[in-house]
Design a protein around this motif. Structure first.
Motif, PDB file in Angstrom:
ATOM      1  N   ALA A 266      91.700   0.741 -13.708  1.00  0.00           N
ATOM      2  CA  ALA A 266      92.040   1.720 -12.684  1.00  0.00           C
ATOM      3  C   ALA A 266      92.462   0.947 -11.445  1.00  0.00           C
ATOM      4  O   ALA A 266      91.679   0.186 -10.875  1.00  0.00           O
ATOM      5  CB  ALA A 266      90.852   2.631 -12.400  1.00  0.00           C
ATOM      6  N   VAL A 267      93.738   1.125 -11.082  1.00  0.00           N
ATOM      7  CA  VAL A 267      94.316   0.420  -9.940  1.00  0.00           C
ATOM      8  C   VAL A 267      95.007   1.444  -9.039  1.00  0.00           C
ATOM      9  O   VAL A 267      95.244   2.582  -9.448  1.00  0.00           O
ATOM     10  CB  VAL A 267      95.338  -0.658 -10.405  1.00  0.00           C
ATOM     11  CG1 VAL A 267      94.661  -1.721 -11.257  1.00  0.00           C
ATOM     12  CG2 VAL A 267      96.504  -0.029 -11.173  1.00  0.00           C
ATOM     13  N   VAL A 268      95.347   1.012  -7.828  1.00  0.00           N
ATOM     14  CA  VAL A 268      95.999   1.924  -6.884  1.00  0.00           C
ATOM     15  C   VAL A 268      97.377   2.296  -7.421  1.00  0.00           C
ATOM     16  O   VAL A 268      98.190   1.423  -7.728  1.00  0.00           O
ATOM     17  CB  VAL A 268      96.119   1.262  -5.497  1.00  0.00           C
ATOM     18  CG1 VAL A 268      96.899   2.164  -4.549  1.00  0.00           C
ATOM     19  CG2 VAL A 268      94.745   0.978  -4.918  1.00  0.00           C
ATOM     20  N   SER A 281      93.693   5.160 -10.346  1.00  0.00           N
ATOM     21  CA  SER A 281      93.748   5.796 -11.660  1.00  0.00           C
ATOM     22  C   SER A 281      93.977   4.726 -12.715  1.00  0.00           C
ATOM     23  O   SER A 281      94.604   3.700 -12.445  1.00  0.00           O
ATOM     24  CB  SER A 281      94.913   6.796 -11.657  1.00  0.00           C
ATOM     25  OG  SER A 281      94.924   7.566 -12.842  1.00  0.00           O
ATOM     26  N   SER A 282      93.488   4.972 -13.921  1.00  0.00           N
ATOM     27  CA  SER A 282      93.647   3.967 -14.972  1.00  0.00           C
ATOM     28  C   SER A 282      95.057   3.997 -15.559  1.00  0.00           C
ATOM     29  O   SER A 282      95.620   5.076 -15.801  1.00  0.00           O
ATOM     30  CB  SER A 282      92.614   4.176 -16.073  1.00  0.00           C
ATOM     31  OG  SER A 282      92.623   3.070 -16.959  1.00  0.00           O
ATOM     32  N   PHE A 283      95.590   2.811 -15.767  1.00  0.00           N
ATOM     33  CA  PHE A 283      96.947   2.613 -16.295  1.00  0.00           C
ATOM     34  C   PHE A 283      96.919   1.487 -17.325  1.00  0.00           C
ATOM     35  O   PHE A 283      96.003   0.664 -17.318  1.00  0.00           O
ATOM     36  CB  PHE A 283      97.878   2.132 -15.169  1.00  0.00           C
ATOM     37  CG  PHE A 283      98.265   3.152 -14.148  1.00  0.00           C
ATOM     38  CD1 PHE A 283      99.329   4.008 -14.360  1.00  0.00           C
ATOM     39  CD2 PHE A 283      97.576   3.223 -12.935  1.00  0.00           C
ATOM     40  CE1 PHE A 283      99.703   4.924 -13.393  1.00  0.00           C
ATOM     41  CE2 PHE A 283      97.946   4.138 -11.963  1.00  0.00           C
ATOM     42  CZ  PHE A 283      99.017   4.991 -12.195  1.00  0.00           C
ATOM     43  N   PRO A 284      97.993   1.387 -18.103  1.00  0.00           N
ATOM     44  CA  PRO A 284      98.208   0.145 -18.840  1.00  0.00           C
ATOM     45  C   PRO A 284      98.612  -0.924 -17.825  1.00  0.00           C
ATOM     46  O   PRO A 284      99.503  -0.689 -17.005  1.00  0.00           O
ATOM     47  CB  PRO A 284      99.377   0.480 -19.774  1.00  0.00           C
ATOM     48  CG  PRO A 284     100.112   1.607 -19.103  1.00  0.00           C
ATOM     49  CD  PRO A 284      99.075   2.369 -18.323  1.00  0.00           C
ATOM     50  N   VAL A 285      97.926  -2.050 -17.850  1.00  0.00           N
ATOM     51  CA  VAL A 285      98.226  -3.102 -16.862  1.00  0.00           C
ATOM     52  C   VAL A 285      98.316  -4.468 -17.544  1.00  0.00           C
ATOM     53  O   VAL A 285      97.592  -4.747 -18.495  1.00  0.00           O
ATOM     54  CB  VAL A 285      97.150  -3.180 -15.748  1.00  0.00           C
ATOM     55  CG1 VAL A 285      97.189  -1.954 -14.850  1.00  0.00           C
ATOM     56  CG2 VAL A 285      95.748  -3.385 -16.319  1.00  0.00           C
ATOM     57  N   THR A 286      99.208  -5.280 -17.014  1.00  0.00           N
ATOM     58  CA  THR A 286      99.210  -6.693 -17.378  1.00  0.00           C
ATOM     59  C   THR A 286      98.622  -7.455 -16.199  1.00  0.00           C
ATOM     60  O   THR A 286      98.633  -6.962 -15.066  1.00  0.00           O
ATOM     61  CB  THR A 286     100.633  -7.214 -17.629  1.00  0.00           C
ATOM     62  OG1 THR A 286     101.439  -6.891 -16.495  1.00  0.00           O
ATOM     63  CG2 THR A 286     101.232  -6.606 -18.882  1.00  0.00           C
ATOM     64  N   GLU A 293      99.315  -5.624 -12.744  1.00  0.00           N
ATOM     65  CA  GLU A 293     100.521  -4.829 -12.512  1.00  0.00           C
ATOM     66  C   GLU A 293     100.644  -3.737 -13.545  1.00  0.00           C
ATOM     67  O   GLU A 293     100.369  -3.953 -14.730  1.00  0.00           O
ATOM     68  CB  GLU A 293     101.753  -5.727 -12.542  1.00  0.00           C
ATOM     69  CG  GLU A 293     101.928  -6.391 -11.195  1.00  0.00           C
ATOM     70  CD  GLU A 293     103.171  -7.238 -11.086  1.00  0.00           C
ATOM     71  OE1 GLU A 293     104.124  -6.993 -11.859  1.00  0.00           O
ATOM     72  OE2 GLU A 293     103.159  -8.136 -10.244  1.00  0.00           O
ATOM     73  N   ILE A 294     101.062  -2.555 -13.098  1.00  0.00           N
ATOM     74  CA  ILE A 294     101.199  -1.406 -13.987  1.00  0.00           C
ATOM     75  C   ILE A 294     102.397  -1.629 -14.908  1.00  0.00           C
ATOM     76  O   ILE A 294     103.484  -1.981 -14.445  1.00  0.00           O
ATOM     77  CB  ILE A 294     101.380  -0.116 -13.159  1.00  0.00           C
ATOM     78  CG1 ILE A 294     100.145   0.118 -12.275  1.00  0.00           C
ATOM     79  CG2 ILE A 294     101.650   1.083 -14.075  1.00  0.00           C
ATOM     80  CD1 ILE A 294     100.298   1.225 -11.243  1.00  0.00           C
ATOM     81  N   VAL A 295     102.176  -1.453 -16.202  1.00  0.00           N
ATOM     82  CA  VAL A 295     103.273  -1.564 -17.168  1.00  0.00           C
ATOM     83  C   VAL A 295     104.246  -0.414 -16.911  1.00  0.00           C
ATOM     84  O   VAL A 295     103.837   0.744 -16.808  1.00  0.00           O
ATOM     85  CB  VAL A 295     102.724  -1.480 -18.617  1.00  0.00           C
ATOM     86  CG1 VAL A 295     103.869  -1.464 -19.625  1.00  0.00           C
ATOM     87  CG2 VAL A 295     101.768  -2.643 -18.881  1.00  0.00           C
ATOM     88  N   GLN A 296     105.506  -0.746 -16.779  1.00  0.00           N
ATOM     89  CA  GLN A 296     106.509   0.271 -16.428  1.00  0.00           C
ATOM     90  C   GLN A 296     107.297   0.746 -17.641  1.00  0.00           C
ATOM     91  O   GLN A 296     107.398   0.034 -18.641  1.00  0.00           O
ATOM     92  CB  GLN A 296     107.486  -0.304 -15.391  1.00  0.00           C
ATOM     93  CG  GLN A 296     106.829  -0.643 -14.057  1.00  0.00           C
ATOM     94  CD  GLN A 296     106.252   0.571 -13.349  1.00  0.00           C
ATOM     95  OE1 GLN A 296     106.766   1.694 -13.476  1.00  0.00           O
ATOM     96  NE2 GLN A 296     105.167   0.364 -12.609  1.00  0.00           N
TER      97      GLN A 296
END
Ligand code: NDP
Length: 328
Positions: A266-268, A281-286, A293-296
């Motif tokens: 969970a990142v901004v 909120s939680s995202f796929p992140v690398t 960083e949020i995977v785009q």
């Protein structure tokens, strides 16, 4: 020899703290060649118990542990902090309304955010574990305007690990065969564990499962309600697995994700995937070069869209509630 990294743990005398501290001190948080100095923050009534844990840490004679400070003062605890693990929080007690819960936690995470703002090291990284973790992280972040917002995160790695394990079991594969699983949204029962972008030995995981009923009626609720199932079985809430996930979250943040894989945190939000900017909120992140960083650019189908939106709506409600209470 390297300068020790200052690691602050709040709620250090609690269950998760007990499972966490020994692994930090033995080098699992940052790596086997990084000395650490522990700062334990507790409420006054629990300082004595924290001292007991510190005695046990001493008795381990960990080569990497260069010292332990114990305090009930947030300013002292966060002075010079590099890694802050905010575990202590006010649990929901019987009959407590959500507003009361948020208010009680505001009373904890606002001063902690302020203390981080005042005294943390330039490279500070903050992980909030204490529930409601996303919103507690938001409160702390909003009270630390001088710290880059991206340094405040909340934990969904335990949900991620739970999902990995459930999927591996279902398909009879190893967890190491699975890539690109995602937990979206709030660390709560509304979270959405997403298999549609995940891969199992290079094959799409949802296709490999090929069982929408299992996905909807088994997988998603099992992951989302695992905490309650553990309380039911163990008679106590999950602690070692939560501590393990906290270790994973920070280790990945600092050391990076593998090429071709990602994790969940969970990142901004930067507004990606329709998640309002600023929400945690939680995202796929690398992770690369010490940054999450949020995977785009992932395509979100209608099923996933509905699930993500529902969890994000809950986060918006929590944010509006703490805003209404004057906590942010
Ligand atoms: P735990 O160590 O078991 O849990 C601590 C927090 O982690 C709780 O908010 C808990 O949420 C949360 N959590 C997040 N994910 C999980 C998970 N998967 N499984 C279990 N918990 C999870 O709680 P204890 O009561 O044993 O210890 C809390 C300690 O914090 C106490 O020693 C208390 O004195 C201290 N404290 C310190 C503060 C401070 O330093 N300023 C402030 C408040 C408390 P949930 O309750 O929803 O399970």
């Amino acid at each position: 020899t390297r300068t020790p990294v200052n690691v602050t743990v709040t709620g250090a005398a609690g269950q998760i703290g007990y499972a966490l501290l020994f692994r930090i001190a033995s080098g699992h948080l940052l790596g086997p060649d990084v000395p650490v100095r522990l700062r334990l923050l507790e409420i006054p009534q629990a300082v004595k118990a924290a001292e007991g844990t510190a005695m046990e840490l001493d008795d381990c004679a960990f080569p990497l542990l260069s010292g332990i400070d114990i305090t009930d003062d947030a300013k002292t605890a966060f002075d010079g902090v590099n890694v802050a693990l905010l575990v202590g929080a006010r649990p929901r007690s019987k009959g407590m309304e959500r507003g009361d819960l948020l208010e009680a936690n505001g009373g904890i995470f606002k001063p902690q955010g302020e203390a981080i703002n005042a005294g943390a090291a330039d490279d500070v990284r903050v992980l909030v574990v204490g529930n409601p973790a996303n919103t507690n992280a938001l409160i702390a972040q909003r009270h630390a305007p001088d710290v880059p917002a991206e340094r405040f995160t909340a934990m969904t790695r335990l949900d991620h690990n739970r999902a990995l394990s459930q999927l591996a079991k279902k398909l009879g594969v190893s967890v190491t065969d699975i890539r690109k699983l995602t937990i979206w949204g709030n660390h709560s029962a509304t979270q959405y564990p997403d298999l549609f972008h995940a891969e199992v030995n290079g094959r799409n995981a949802a296709q490999a499962v090929d069982d929408q009923a299992w996905l909807e009626n088994d997988f998603i609720p099992t992951v989302a309600k695992r905490g309650a199932a553990i309380i039911e079985a163990r008679g106590a809430s999950s602690a070692a697995s939560a501590a393990n996930a906290a270790i994973d979250h920070v280790f990945t943040w600092v050391n990076g994700t593998a090429e071709g894989d990602w994790t969940s945190a969970a990142v901004v939000s930067d507004g990606s995937y329709g998640v309002p900017e600023g929400l945690i909120s939680s995202f796929p992140v690398t992770a690369k070069d010490g940054r999450y960083e949020i995977v785009q650019g992932l395509e979100i189908d209608e099923f996933s869209r509905g699930r993500i939106d529902a969890s994000v709506a809950e986060l918006v409600e929590e944010r509006d509630a703490v805003q209404g209470l004057g906590l942010i």
